[in-house]
Enzyme design. Structure first.
Site, PDB file in Angstrom:
ATOM      1  N   ARG A   1     -22.124  30.419 -53.758  1.00 21.35           N
ATOM      2  CA  ARG A   1     -22.751  29.299 -53.030  1.00 21.35           C
ATOM      3  C   ARG A   1     -21.705  28.706 -52.098  1.00 21.35           C
ATOM      4  NH1 ARG A   1     -26.286  24.500 -55.538  1.00 21.35           N
ATOM      5  NH2 ARG A   1     -27.756  26.234 -55.505  1.00 21.35           N
TER       6      ARG A   1
ATOM      7  N   LYS B   1      -6.062  25.005 -51.255  1.00 16.30           N
ATOM      8  CA  LYS B   1      -4.796  25.234 -50.556  1.00 16.30           C
ATOM      9  C   LYS B   1      -5.051  25.852 -49.188  1.00 16.30           C
ATOM     10  CE  LYS B   1      -2.528  26.611 -54.876  1.00 16.30           C
ATOM     11  NZ  LYS B   1      -1.975  27.810 -55.503  1.00 16.30           N
TER      12      LYS B   1
ATOM     13  N   ARG C   1     -28.227  23.595 -61.983  1.00 17.98           N
ATOM     14  CA  ARG C   1     -29.125  24.639 -62.459  1.00 17.98           C
ATOM     15  C   ARG C   1     -28.695  26.047 -62.083  1.00 17.98           C
ATOM     16  NH1 ARG C   1     -31.527  20.218 -62.287  1.00 17.98           N
ATOM     17  NH2 ARG C   1     -30.541  20.078 -60.270  1.00 17.98           N
ATOM     18  N   THR C   2     -28.409  26.261 -60.794  1.00 21.82           N
ATOM     19  CA  THR C   2     -28.167  27.642 -60.354  1.00 21.82           C
ATOM     20  C   THR C   2     -26.930  28.211 -61.045  1.00 21.82           C
ATOM     21  OG1 THR C   2     -29.141  27.048 -58.238  1.00 21.82           O
ATOM     22  CG2 THR C   2     -27.964  29.128 -58.323  1.00 21.82           C
TER      23      THR C   2
ATOM     24  N   HIS D   1     -31.940  30.483 -50.047  1.00 28.27           N
ATOM     25  CA  HIS D   1     -31.628  30.405 -51.487  1.00 28.27           C
ATOM     26  C   HIS D   1     -32.572  31.407 -52.157  1.00 28.27           C
ATOM     27  CE1 HIS D   1     -30.392  29.006 -55.279  1.00 28.27           C
ATOM     28  NE2 HIS D   1     -30.525  27.702 -55.133  1.00 28.27           N
TER      29      HIS D   1
HETATM   30  N1  ASP Z   1     -31.011  22.960 -55.928  1.00 25.26           N
HETATM   31  C1  ASP Z   1     -31.628  23.299 -54.674  1.00 25.26           C
HETATM   32  C2  ASP Z   1     -30.606  23.886 -53.705  1.00 25.26           C
HETATM   33  O1  ASP Z   1     -29.495  24.158 -54.075  1.00 25.26           O
HETATM   34  C3  ASP Z   1     -32.407  22.177 -54.088  1.00 25.26           C
HETATM   35  C4  ASP Z   1     -31.627  20.957 -53.657  1.00 25.26           C
HETATM   36  O2  ASP Z   1     -30.406  20.911 -53.774  1.00 25.26           O
HETATM   37  O3  ASP Z   1     -32.297  20.036 -53.168  1.00 25.26           O
HETATM   38  O4  ASP Z   1     -30.950  24.110 -52.562  1.00 25.26           O
END
Ligand code: ASP
Length: 331
Positions: free
Chosen positions: A130, A109, A79-80, A158
């Site tokens: 991320r 690497k 999703r993100t 987050h």
């Molecule tokens: N998608 C959310 C996160 O990246 C929740 C999860 O992974 O449980 O934190």
């Protein structure tokens, strides 16, 4: 041989990229929800409303046509990452996606995070990052000249998820003050819980925390809530909170954060929200989940109009459109 004088390729003096709005977000890193006060939140939510209306009517626009985003994901995401890519696409911008292919990039690497960021920023105007380590986005932001947006730093924060969560609560229930919010699941490692809890603590809310003993909310966060005068209660049973909750925020057990997998096995099937559980809930309430779910909410609950988790996903798009545009000075 070319002898004539070269015509310039571009008439650069005719156009310069300028911020259209002085909004407090321009060129800022988005690292933690602690950066957001109520005024900022209202600003982003209003912009997200405009993004939603635009997307429904036109689908896309060219607000960010002159901008490029690097989407850098060292941890899995569905999703993100895709909502940032979609947000940029709907605003007419470009994306360098370094997501699933991270194993083919120089990170494999042994290139350091900082070197990767210092390289990627040469190609883009903003970076979404991320990474599995708490504080990784803050470290990247120290070195990078372009704004860094934290898309999850390990078990830390987050912030963009928390913004879309709060926006969802407001859109669905019309207000935030006065609500009883129950957070269920892995409250220790769940970064979305940490960020949303911090945002909610700016409002007049009561918070209920439901988890197995080993996955309780971190002590420092709990103490902050108590110091702020927030009404909090902890339990290990959903049945203790279901009747009164206005928001049931369900999370998965974060398997990847356990160092001892035997401990994960003990708690992995700790609870499930089923139609029978929902039968005890108020008529006007919502069930949320940052997703992915791995058995915490039964699929039959999806048909319940109170199940808000896919509407929550859609809101993520509008919030990320608003944030990107704000950081680039175009909203
Ligand atoms: N998608 C959310 C996160 O990246 C929740 C999860 O992974 O449980 O934190």
């Amino acid at each position: 041989m070319i002898t004539q004088k070269l015509e310039p390729l571009f008439k650069l003096e005719n156009y310069q990229r300028q911020p259209r709005f002085q909004n407090g977000f321009y060129q800022q890193d988005i690292l933690s929800v602690n950066q957001f006060g109520k005024e900022n939140l209202d600003y982003i939510f209003e912009r997200a409303d405009e993004m939603k209306a635009m997307a429904h009517q036109w689908g896309t626009c060219d607000l960010l046509k002159d901008y490029t985003l690097a989407c850098v994901f060292y941890e899995p995401s569905t999703r993100t990452s895709s909502s940032f890519i979609s947000a940029m696409a709907r605003l007419g911008g470009k994306v360098i996606p370094i997501t699933e292919g991270i194993q083919y990039s120089s990170v494999s690497k042994g290139e350091s995070l900082i070197d990767s960021i210092l390289t990627l920023e040469q190609y883009c105007d903003v970076i979404v990052l991320r990474h599995s380590e708490i504080g990784s986005s803050a470290t990247a932001a120290k070195y990078a000249k372009v704004p860094i947006i934290n898309a999850g730093d390990g078990a830390g924060e987050h912030p963009t998820q928390a913004l879309l969560d709060l926006y969802t609560i407001q859109s669905e229930l019309g207000h935030i003050d006065g609500l009883k919010v129950a957070m269920v699941g892995d409250l220790r490692y769940g970064r979305t819980v940490h960020s949303l809890t911090r945002l909610l603590s700016q409002y007049d809310v009561s918070l209920r925390f439901v988890s197995p003993e080993t996955l309780r909310l971190p002590m420092d966060l709990m103490n902050d809530l108590i110091d702020k005068g927030i009404k909090v209660r902890e339990t290990n049973k959903v049945s203790d909170v279901i009747e009164n909750a206005d928001v049931l925020y369900v999370t998965r057990i974060q398997k990847e954060r356990f160092t001892d997998l035997a401990q994960y096995e003990e708690v992995k099937n700790y609870f499930e929200i089923t139609p029978e559980v929902m039968a005890q809930a108020k008529e006007k309430m919502i069930v949320m989940h940052p997703l992915p779910r791995v058995g915490e909410i039964h699929y039959k609950v999806d048909r319940d109009p109170r199940a808000a988790y896919f509407r929550q996903v859609q809101n993520g798009l509008y919030i990320r459109m608003a944030l990107l545009a704000a950081v680039l000075g175009q909203a």
